[in-house]
Structures are given as C-alpha cells and as structure tokens.
Design an enzyme around this catalytic site. Structure first.
Site, PDB file in Angstrom:
ATOM      1  N   CYS A  24       2.143 -11.228  -2.246  1.00  0.00           N
ATOM      2  CA  CYS A  24       2.155  -9.775  -2.442  1.00  0.00           C
ATOM      3  C   CYS A  24       0.812  -9.096  -2.210  1.00  0.00           C
ATOM      4  O   CYS A  24       0.674  -8.246  -1.338  1.00  0.00           O
ATOM      5  CB  CYS A  24       2.620  -9.467  -3.868  1.00  0.00           C
ATOM      6  SG  CYS A  24       4.379  -9.157  -3.957  1.00  0.00           S
ATOM      7  N   GLU A  76       4.690 -14.604  -9.991  1.00  0.00           N
ATOM      8  CA  GLU A  76       5.065 -16.014  -9.913  1.00  0.00           C
ATOM      9  C   GLU A  76       4.396 -16.738 -11.076  1.00  0.00           C
ATOM     10  O   GLU A  76       3.280 -16.412 -11.462  1.00  0.00           O
ATOM     11  CB  GLU A  76       4.624 -16.612  -8.575  1.00  0.00           C
ATOM     12  CG  GLU A  76       5.475 -16.100  -7.438  1.00  0.00           C
ATOM     13  CD  GLU A  76       5.072 -16.642  -6.081  1.00  0.00           C
ATOM     14  OE1 GLU A  76       4.536 -17.766  -6.019  1.00  0.00           O
ATOM     15  OE2 GLU A  76       5.305 -15.937  -5.089  1.00  0.00           O
ATOM     16  N   GLY A 131      -4.617 -14.444  -3.791  1.00  0.00           N
ATOM     17  CA  GLY A 131      -3.748 -14.954  -2.735  1.00  0.00           C
ATOM     18  C   GLY A 131      -2.319 -14.585  -3.082  1.00  0.00           C
ATOM     19  O   GLY A 131      -2.081 -13.682  -3.881  1.00  0.00           O
ATOM     20  N   PHE A 151      -6.868  -8.809 -15.070  1.00  0.00           N
ATOM     21  CA  PHE A 151      -7.191  -8.830 -13.642  1.00  0.00           C
ATOM     22  C   PHE A 151      -8.656  -8.525 -13.351  1.00  0.00           C
ATOM     23  O   PHE A 151      -8.989  -7.889 -12.366  1.00  0.00           O
ATOM     24  CB  PHE A 151      -6.244  -7.890 -12.869  1.00  0.00           C
ATOM     25  CG  PHE A 151      -4.961  -8.603 -12.511  1.00  0.00           C
ATOM     26  CD1 PHE A 151      -4.073  -8.956 -13.509  1.00  0.00           C
ATOM     27  CD2 PHE A 151      -4.686  -8.969 -11.205  1.00  0.00           C
ATOM     28  CE1 PHE A 151      -2.919  -9.663 -13.211  1.00  0.00           C
ATOM     29  CE2 PHE A 151      -3.536  -9.685 -10.892  1.00  0.00           C
ATOM     30  CZ  PHE A 151      -2.652 -10.023 -11.899  1.00  0.00           C
ATOM     31  N   GLU A 205      10.458  -4.707  -8.018  1.00  0.00           N
ATOM     32  CA  GLU A 205      10.183  -5.746  -9.028  1.00  0.00           C
ATOM     33  C   GLU A 205       8.671  -5.833  -9.264  1.00  0.00           C
ATOM     34  O   GLU A 205       7.878  -5.554  -8.365  1.00  0.00           O
ATOM     35  CB  GLU A 205      10.758  -7.087  -8.573  1.00  0.00           C
ATOM     36  CG  GLU A 205      10.321  -7.554  -7.194  1.00  0.00           C
ATOM     37  CD  GLU A 205       9.015  -8.295  -7.189  1.00  0.00           C
ATOM     38  OE1 GLU A 205       8.677  -8.858  -8.241  1.00  0.00           O
ATOM     39  OE2 GLU A 205       8.354  -8.326  -6.136  1.00  0.00           O
TER      40      GLU A 205
END
Ligand code: UDX
Length: 481
Positions: free
Chosen positions: A264, A156, A261, A253, A152
């Site tokens: 993952c 979140e 944090g 990013f 996956e």
C-alpha cells in the site's frame, strides 16, 4: 444480510470472514480455482494471524462458504463486495481486472442489491464508477443499483483485529438516490462500535489515500528526525516519546529505520507523485517522502559497508525478509533491494526469515541470495548482522553466545528493534537509526561490563536500564500502534 465477496486476497478474505463473524451469510468467490479449493480444505493462501480460526469458525457456523464464480451466489446477495487486485505489477494502477469483474457481476445482481467496492482504486476511477456500473446494468436491461465504496484500513499482521474493531468505517456514496446502499452497509457494520462516516465516493477514496500518505509522511519524517538525532548525538526514542505526549502529534508511525514497504504505502506515494505531476499539480512533499524512504535503504547498506570496511569477500547475515513481521508478504520489501545492493558490492548474503514462503520468494527474486531455515545458520561466521524485519524471535536469540560465533560482532538494526544495552554488553557494536545519544550514554557501561567479564544479558532478560526508561522491546505491539 446475505453478502457475496468477490476476490479472496488479503482484503476480500478478511472481509468475508469478518462479515460472517458478525452473523451474516457470506459467499466468498475467487476466479483462482486452486485458491478456492485450498480454502474449502481449510488452507489459507496467506499468512495472517487469526485468519485461519476466523474462517474455520465462519465455515463451522454455516455462515461462510467459498465458491468459484457463480451467478447464483451473486444474484442471491443483498450486498456484493468487490475486492479484486488493482496493481499493475509495475508500480502503477490498473483497472482492467475490476472492469472485467464488474462486467460479469453487475448484470447478475438483484435489483435491490448494493454494490460496494473495497479495492483501492484511483480517485478518478471511483468518480466514474456509478456511470460504468449503471451503463452495464442498462445494457443488460436491468434497473440501476446503488454503487458504494467502502475502503479498507486493515494492516497486514493485524488485519483481523483491524477489521473487527476498526477505528472508523467509511461509506462512500457513488450512486444511492434512495439511501438504500447506505442502509445496507450500515446493517453489515451494525456490530461495530466505531464511528461510521458517510461521504461522497471520491471523498472516501481520498480518505483512504490521505490516510496512507499521512502514515508514509510520518515514517519519512521520523527518518529525517533520526538523521538529526544522529548528527546532534540525541536519542530518537526519547525525542519521539517527548513529542508523542502532545495530543496533536501522537506516537504511532514514528519509528525510524529502513522505511516503509508493503503493497500500500510505497505504491500510493509513488502513484500520487506520478499522477499529481501528470495533472500539473506536482507534490514536492510526497516526492520527498518517497526520496527519503529510498534513502533509508541506502543508509542501511552504507552502515553495513562502514562496519565491515569492504563488502567484497565479506559475509552478511540478514535477519528478516518480509516488509513487516507477522506476514509472509514480500511486496516492496526493503530486504530485496538491500540484499541486491550488498550482493552487487561483492558480499555473500545469507538471509533468514521465519516464513518459508518469504524465503523461497526472496531466493527467486534476488540472484545470488542464500536463504537458510534458521537464524543461527545465517549468523554464524558473519562479518555483520543486519536486522531487516523485527520478528519477535530475533529479540530472543542468545546474543551473548552469538557474539563469539560471528567473525565480527557488528549489528545494524534496521528497525531500531533490538536492545543496544544488551547487545553492547555482549560485545557487539550496535548501529541503529537516530540512537547515537543512547549509544554514547551506554558506551561506558558496556566497556565496564566487558572489563568485568560479566555474563552479557540477552535482550529479553530485562537488563538494568538507565533511569526508569525501558529499551525498545522487539515487536511488543503492532507497528501501527
Ligand atoms: C497499510 C496501512 O497501515 C493500512 O491502513 C492500509 O489498509 C494498508 O496499508 P500495511 O501495508 O499492512 O498497512 O502495513 P503498515 O503497518 O502500515 O506498515 C507499512 C510499512 O511501514 C512497513 O514496512 C513497516 O515496517 C513500516 N513502518 C511502520 C515504519 O517503518 N515505521 C513505523 O513507525 C511504522
């Protein structure tokens, strides 16, 4: 298709609800009875935007149901997705949970069903998986089954959208001599418009790991670049904008601050560093990514210390506790380390996060941390404010009024999420990451605004800005954008 999903955490629950949304019949199974009871009553075990509605729609359409472990539900499935936990709670991997799950699921699966592993696992374990699974089948006197992996890539906070509209679907082939496993998974994902990439299961595991390592590297790279910007008096937002128009680089990013944090990125960087060391092929690059990430938390604390002079006896307001907005997850949240360091230095730390679960979790995890249930309670009387998580509501606080409600108007913005121009006009000293050039350019205007006694604009009030460039909006888009 009839699918059964084992493990109803972040990954499994989103998978179950998403697959049901595509019209398949899904049974979600979890060994935690309380979790299953809550889901049956329509209560979500996690905060994830859009998930409650997706689950409710699946249940109402008769496409999704939840159950305690059930051999019947497993026997009826054409595809069994496994999404159980693989962290050992101590920064490492563990495979005991998945081995236990496989021992009970695999013998019960129908001969024409496919096993698809969604949990993130060490590549070495993924490589052995076909043998592990088919040894269990053989012992149970059953025929071998296709063993696939299906990593996956959901974040979140935007997991529902990431699942339903992925950038790509990766299908890893462990054991699939007749191509039945691949064709089953292709049917599950038939509504997805993104490319479906089929590769070996170990390659799939490395794809997942590689993606997360690259994202972590980008963040630490941005943090190093921000250090250079501060040293040379440059503006990281302009620099990243200039770089990101190069199609080889991209803009995602590259937001500096207190670092990454979550469940993952930190775990996978740490495990890769540790395992590559053990394998005799050390990885200085990933080791540096980890070092830089930890340094960022220290830099944040140092900036607060510099702002208040002496931590001892000072009161610090922390805004945000979760590792990112739109989640209640505190796993590897920089806030916990930051709060502990400030408290150890003698400060009184008062923190606020919009998520009640994060507030109670942080109060439990960090001795001496005071948590309050609204931002103003944390802020009033503070010697410095530290922004830790870029929740949207922090951009909408009445910063003009807040400047006179604090003991000292200093803000350390750990996510570069606030508008320095508005804050400086309100009388704040603004400290960000890599924004020295921007602050220097804004300083004369802030002085002029203060001298004229002008009403300070708030970050959401669209203040006039240099040229046509707009300040960084707070959480205008998900951090993965
Ligand atoms: C990550 C991966 O993105 C996802 O593909 C994988 O399936 C699970 O792990 P997640 O942990 O939910 O997702 O969050 P992500 O959006 O990747 O952010 C991770 C951390 O990096 C957060 O703490 C975030 O604040 C930080 N971050 C992100 C930065 O510091 N700067 C950035 O530019 C982006």
């Amino acid at each position: 298709m009839r699918a059964t999903v084992i493990g109803l955490g972040y990954v499994g629950l989103v998978t179950a609800a998403g697959v049901a949304e595509w019209g398949h019949d899904v049974v979600g199974i979890d060994g935690d009875e309380r979790r299953v009871r809550a889901l049956k009553a329509g209560r979500m075990p996690i905060h994830e935007p859009g998930l409650q509605d997706l689950v409710a729609a699946g249940v109402a359409a008769g496409k999704l149901r939840f159950s305690a472990p059930s051999a019947t539900a497993i026997a009826a499935a054409q595809v069994v997705f496994v999404a159980v936990g693989t962290h050992d709670g101590n920064g490492g991997w563990q495979t005991a949970t998945i081995r236990r799950a496989l021992a009970s699921i695999v013998p019960a699966m129908s001969d024409d069903a496919t096993l698809a592993i969604r949990s993130t696992l060490p590549p070495d374990f993924i490589r052995q998986l076909p043998w592990v699974v088919n040894a269990i089948r053989q012992e149970a006197g059953r025929r071998p089954i296709p063993v696939m992996s299906n990593p996956e890539f959901t974040r979140e906070g935007s997991a529902v959208r990431d699942f339903l509209e992925p950038d790509r679907v990766v299908i890893g082939v462990g054991h699939d001599p007749h191509g039945r496993g691949e064709s089953m998974l292709r049917k599950v994902y038939r509504r997805v418009e993104a490319p479906v990439l089929v590769m070996g299961a170990t390659d799939a595991a490395l794809t997942k790991l590689g993606a997360n390592l690259f994202l972590a590297t980008k963040i630490s790279f941005a943090n190093e670049l921000a250090q250079l910007c501060d040293a040379y008096g440059a503006d990281i937002n302009d620099v990243v904008a200039g770089m990101s128009h190069d199609s080889r680089i991209g803009g995602g990013f590259l937001r500096p601050g207190i670092g990454f944090g979550g469940s993952c990125l930190p775990h996978q960087v740490a495990m890769t560093v540790r395992e590559s060391e053990e394998m005799g092929t050390p990885s200085p690059l990933f080791a540096a990514v980890e070092t830089v990430n930890h340094r960022q938390r220290e830099l944040f604390v140092e900036r607060i210390v510099r702002a208040v002079g002496d931590l001892s006896g000072s009161r610090i307001a922390l805004l945000g506790l979760t590792f990112k907005p739109d989640t209640d997850d505190l796993r590897e949240a920089p806030a916990l380390e930051i709060a502990s360091a400030l408290i150890a230095g003698g400060a009184t730390v008062v923190a606020y996060d919009p998520m009640p679960k994060a507030r109670s979790g942080a109060a439990e995890a960090v001795a001496g941390l005071i948590v309050v249930d609204n931002a103003m309670k944390a802020i009033v009387g503070a010697d410095a404010i530290g922004l830790v998580t870029e929740w949207k509501e922090f951009g909408q606080l009445p910063w003009g009024a807040i400047a006179s409600a604090v003991a000292r108007p200093v803000i350390v913005d750990g996510r570069n999420a606030l508008d320095p121009e508005a804050l400086m006009a309100a009388g704040f000293e603004y400290i960000g990451f890599g924004r020295a050039g921007e602050i220097q350019a804004l300083a004369p205007r802030a002085v002029a605004a203060a001298a004229s006694g002008a009403e300070a604009p708030t970050p959401d009030a669209e203040p006039a800005r240099r040229g046509s460039r707009r300040g960084t909006p707070i959480q205008a888009k998900p951090s993965g954008a």
